[in-house]
Design an enzyme around this catalytic site. Sequence first.
Site, PDB file in Angstrom:
ATOM      1  N   LYS A 142      43.123  24.123  42.159  1.00 47.70           N
ATOM      2  CA  LYS A 142      42.673  25.296  41.069  1.00 47.70           C
ATOM      3  C   LYS A 142      41.529  25.803  41.533  1.00 47.70           C
ATOM      4  O   LYS A 142      41.528  27.268  42.035  1.00 47.70           O
ATOM      5  CB  LYS A 142      42.593  24.781  39.747  1.00 47.70           C
ATOM      6  CG  LYS A 142      42.431  25.957  38.753  1.00 47.70           C
ATOM      7  CD  LYS A 142      41.721  25.715  37.569  1.00 47.70           C
ATOM      8  CE  LYS A 142      40.259  25.273  37.445  1.00 47.70           C
ATOM      9  NZ  LYS A 142      39.680  25.273  36.316  1.00 47.70           N
ATOM     10  N   ASP A 160      45.271  27.374  35.806  1.00 46.41           N
ATOM     11  CA  ASP A 160      44.303  26.989  34.735  1.00 46.41           C
ATOM     12  C   ASP A 160      44.971  26.401  33.428  1.00 46.41           C
ATOM     13  O   ASP A 160      46.223  26.742  33.495  1.00 46.41           O
ATOM     14  CB  ASP A 160      43.036  27.590  34.801  1.00 46.41           C
ATOM     15  CG  ASP A 160      43.406  29.127  34.064  1.00 46.41           C
ATOM     16  OD1 ASP A 160      44.460  29.314  33.764  1.00 46.41           O
ATOM     17  OD2 ASP A 160      42.279  29.813  33.655  1.00 46.41           O
TER      18      ASP A 160
END
Length: 253
Positions: A142, A160
């Site tokens: 991420k 996320d």
Amino acid sequence: MTPVAADVDTGKKVTIKPESPVALVRRARKIYRELGEVYPNAKCELDFETPFQLLTAVILSAQSTDVGVNKVTPALFAKYPTPADMAAADPEELEALIKPTGFFHAKAKSLLGMSKAVVADHGGQVPGKLEALVKLPGVGRKTANVVLGDAFDIPGITVDTHFGRLVRRFGWTRLDDPVKVEHAIGELFPRKDWTRLSHRVIYHGRRVCHAKRPACAACPIAKLCPSRGIGEQDPVKAALLLKYKPGEGGLPL
């Protein structure tokens, strides 16, 4: 039989009607286009000027807010403008600067490890490749995709909590694993759109499609969403849940 699942955050039932792969792609891309009209200026909401600053800010953003991180980073970057400066930082002084973001002991350890690795393994320059970024301490896919997309203009999908929540509510995937979600959503969109897609979906998650009480009756893409019945259905009450002013480019309240 039409699949029925429970939304993780609200606990309410969501009915996902059967949809052909072609129909799914068309609906997903329509949502993407309409989110672009609502949030034409969607971008990373962390303040940064260099790849190192962005990488640092994203590490700090774990279990924190971008607003909170942006309050801390000016002083942090002034004291440690380069990876070499941060690598030589006194741990206690570093912790004191980042304490407001929470979990500051672990974050300081990650920042020190990341900075030392950038200096030792990459000549003091944050690498612009996913494989190299994820080897840095405190950096996962991420974080790496945020840095690639916003600091190096290399398309990436940022999964996320907001992104994962929304793509499941949109019925784009039923997967939970972030890496599997990344690959599944990547198949629905051209690679060139991945970074913009991430920003638009995350903007919508922060401003409208909240975890516990999404503002469904005030959602601009409700007609395209199979989960539109799980949130607030009263238009007046839903409007009060919005975290942005419609018609103003998606700027937060």
